[in-house]
Design a protein around this motif. Structure first.
Motif, short mmCIF file in Angstrom:
data_model
loop_
_atom_site.label_atom_id
_atom_site.label_comp_id
_atom_site.label_asym_id
_atom_site.label_seq_id
_atom_site.Cartn_x
_atom_site.Cartn_y
_atom_site.Cartn_z
N GLY A 1 63.34 -8.64 40.70
CA GLY A 1 61.98 -9.00 40.97
C GLY A 1 60.98 -8.69 39.89
N HIS B 1 68.66 -10.07 46.43
CA HIS B 1 68.97 -10.87 47.41
C HIS B 1 70.01 -11.75 47.16
CE1 HIS B 1 67.79 -13.94 50.54
NE2 HIS B 1 68.58 -12.95 51.30
N ASP C 1 52.33 1.27 43.93
CA ASP C 1 51.15 0.48 43.98
C ASP C 1 50.08 1.18 43.13
OD1 ASP C 1 50.64 -1.97 45.22
OD2 ASP C 1 51.03 -1.15 47.29
N GLU D 1 55.63 -3.21 52.47
CA GLU D 1 55.56 -3.59 54.10
C GLU D 1 56.61 -2.58 54.70
OE1 GLU D 1 56.78 -5.41 51.23
OE2 GLU D 1 55.50 -7.38 51.13
P1 NDP Z 1 59.48 -10.13 43.83
O1 NDP Z 1 59.53 -11.57 44.70
O2 NDP Z 1 59.19 -10.53 42.19
O3 NDP Z 1 61.14 -9.62 43.89
C1 NDP Z 1 61.62 -9.11 44.97
C2 NDP Z 1 62.92 -8.62 45.08
O4 NDP Z 1 63.39 -8.12 46.16
C3 NDP Z 1 63.96 -9.34 44.18
O5 NDP Z 1 64.86 -8.44 43.59
C4 NDP Z 1 64.75 -10.12 45.43
O6 NDP Z 1 65.85 -10.53 44.94
C5 NDP Z 1 64.67 -9.02 46.40
N1 NDP Z 1 64.71 -9.34 47.70
C6 NDP Z 1 64.06 -10.31 48.39
N2 NDP Z 1 64.16 -10.46 49.72
C7 NDP Z 1 65.16 -9.59 50.09
C8 NDP Z 1 66.03 -9.48 50.92
N3 NDP Z 1 65.90 -9.98 52.28
N4 NDP Z 1 67.04 -8.34 50.95
C9 NDP Z 1 67.37 -7.60 49.72
N5 NDP Z 1 66.43 -7.91 48.71
C10 NDP Z 1 65.51 -8.90 48.70
O7 NDP Z 1 58.67 -9.22 44.31
P2 NDP Z 1 57.71 -8.20 43.55
O8 NDP Z 1 58.58 -7.25 42.36
O9 NDP Z 1 56.43 -8.68 43.02
O10 NDP Z 1 57.06 -7.04 44.88
C11 NDP Z 1 58.35 -6.14 45.44
C12 NDP Z 1 57.47 -5.13 46.19
O11 NDP Z 1 56.72 -4.59 45.41
C13 NDP Z 1 56.47 -5.88 47.36
O12 NDP Z 1 56.62 -5.21 48.38
C14 NDP Z 1 55.20 -5.95 46.60
O13 NDP Z 1 54.17 -5.85 47.58
C15 NDP Z 1 55.25 -4.57 45.91
N6 NDP Z 1 54.23 -4.67 44.73
C16 NDP Z 1 54.32 -5.53 43.70
C17 NDP Z 1 53.74 -5.43 42.66
C18 NDP Z 1 53.82 -6.31 41.48
O14 NDP Z 1 53.02 -6.28 40.50
N7 NDP Z 1 54.80 -7.36 41.44
C19 NDP Z 1 52.66 -4.38 42.30
C20 NDP Z 1 52.47 -3.51 43.63
C21 NDP Z 1 53.40 -3.66 44.65
P3 NDP Z 1 66.09 -12.23 44.44
O15 NDP Z 1 65.79 -12.09 43.09
O16 NDP Z 1 67.54 -12.31 44.35
O17 NDP Z 1 65.55 -13.02 45.55
#
Ligand code: NDP
Length: 388
Positions: free
Chosen positions: A12, A37, A151, A127
């Motif tokens: 992600g 995921h 965050d 979350e």
């Molecule tokens: P992304 O959607 O970019 O990435 C999510 C990651 O979680 C991916 O690696 C995904 O895998 C994995 N994932 C999703 N669903 C599942 C599941 N059911 N089981 C296991 N792994 C899973 O999200 P972000 O990086 O943007 O955000 C991640 C967290 O960080 C969130 O809670 C967000 O609120 C928080 N956050 C994000 C910020 C940001 O700048 N992006 C800033 C501050 C907080 P796959 O690629 O295979 O789907």
């Protein structure tokens, strides 16, 4: 000695920024485990890049594809599949630092496992703490783990509180800043598309948090997160809209002083802060150019146009069960919006109607949290069906 890092949600947006910072400091960090995921090829590519000992794909149907991908790339990485294996990744030999960057309540169980294992947890997965703040903080205490926020707002507050030596008595309030999202000045929101909602003015992020930023639910989740992380009541946590996203948050003290943390909007800064805490290491982010910035502005959030922020405050006041339901309803509603099965304005309506049915009794175990999450998802799912 190098820190052994497991990254939950490595594919992600946060996962990628984390790897960028880690790779700048090969003398300090070694990646031991990576998880995703369902993005098999992205995970294999990351494994080829950083050569971890373990790779986990949470979707069990993709385990063989991951195994074949790793073998085809000639990698010795051990491969595991299924949601339960996420907890194995954080307790793998050599791991002492866990970057919790899964999106949604799916990150809760492995984050708890990291707390019980006594690791340093760098928490992006808000979350998880929204759903189970009390249980997670207890697990951190009893496991003698360390929880550091990723965050940018909570990282800012962590930095501003650094001089208080654990005494919160001198703090009047926490002030979380919010960019206001892509619709800060838009009055008509009934025709909003997922593409428009995901086009954040200052940050490039995953789709779920981008929609949360557009509804201001992201700020609401952050209010709940701040309450658990720093031990403040909702009355002592304010939100101020700051469109430039340069002041990442502030702390006001009883003597009238206000401390703020500033920086360019780049998640590598809070990542570097938490990875090296209490030391400081380079993150790769740009220097803040004050002369180019011009003005920093602040305004009140519009609770009428963005009811999700109010709903989050309501849930925090109502208690932990309501927070579980708020989060579950929001995850369902955002998914439905992204799949074009629910309108943008429908997101808040579904959450509000789901919350009306939330129980009062706080969950006492992780199983009770997961049961509450499942019940709320059923209710929210039915409401989404009906609104279609
Ligand atoms: P992304 O959607 O970019 O990435 C999510 C990651 O979680 C991916 O690696 C995904 O895998 C994995 N994932 C999703 N669903 C599942 C599941 N059911 N089981 C296991 N792994 C899973 O999200 P972000 O990086 O943007 O955000 C991640 C967290 O960080 C969130 O809670 C967000 O609120 C928080 N956050 C994000 C910020 C940001 O700048 N992006 C800033 C501050 C907080 P796959 O690629 O295979 O789907």
């Amino acid at each position: 000695m190098k820190h052994g890092v497991a990254i939950l949600g490595a594919t992600g947006s946060i996962g990628k920024s984390a790897l960028d910072v880690i790779e700048r400091h090969p003398d300090r960090f070694r990646v031991v485990a990576l998880t995703a995921h369902s993005s098999v090829s992205a995970l294999v590519a990351l494994c080829a890049r950083v050569r971890p000992d373990f790779a986990v794909i949470a979707d069990p149907a993709r385990e063989s594809a991951l195994r074949e991908g790793l073998a085809a790339a000639g990698l010795p990485t051990e491969c595991l599949g299924g949601a339960a294996a996420l907890s194995s990744a954080v307790t793998a030999p050599g791991v002492d630092t866990v970057i919790a960057a899964i999106v949604g309540a799916a990150g809760l169980v492995p984050t708890l496992a990291a707390a019980r294992a006594g690791h340093r947890i760098l928490l992006a997965n808000k979350e998880a703490i929204v759903c189970a703040g009390g249980l997670l903080m207890d697990a951190v205490r009893t496991g003698e783990a360390q929880l550091l926020p990723l965050d940018s707002e909570h990282s800012a507050i962590h930095q501003c509180l650094a001089g208080t030596a654990g005494t919160r008595g001198g703090v009047r309030r926490l002030i979380l800043t919010a960019s206001g999202g892509p619709f800060r000045t838009r009055t008509e929101l009934s025709e909003v598309t997922p593409e428009q909602a995901c086009a954040h003015p200052n940050w490039v992020m995953g789709r779920k948090i981008s929609v949360d930023s557009a509804t201001l639910m992201n700020k609401g989740l952050e209010v709940i997160e701040a309450s658990w992380l720093f031990g403040f009541a909702p009355a002592n946590i304010d939100v101020v809209v700051h469109p430039q996203s340069v002041v990442h948050s502030m702390v006001e003290f009883v003597d009238g002083s206000v401390l703020a943390q500033l920086g360019t909007p780049d998640m590598r800064t809070p990542l570097a802060y938490a990875l090296a805490f209490p030391e400081r290491v380079a993150s790769g982010s740009d220097t803040l150019d004050f002369l180019a910035l011009g003005a920093l502005t602040f305004e009140a959030p519009d609770y009428a146009r963005f009811p999700c922020l109010r709903l989050a405050y309501d849930a925090l006041r109502a208690g932990p069960a309501a927070c579980v339901w708020l989060n579950a309803a929001n995850e369902m509603a955002v998914d439905a919006f992204l799949a074009r099965r629910l309108s943008f304005l429908g997101i808040a309506r579904v959450i509000e109607a789901t919350l009306e049915q939330a129980p009062l009794q706080a969950p006492h175990s992780i199983d009770e949290v997961l049961q509450g999450d499942a019940s709320a998802r059923r209710k929210a799912g039915a409401l989404i069906e009906r609104s279609a």
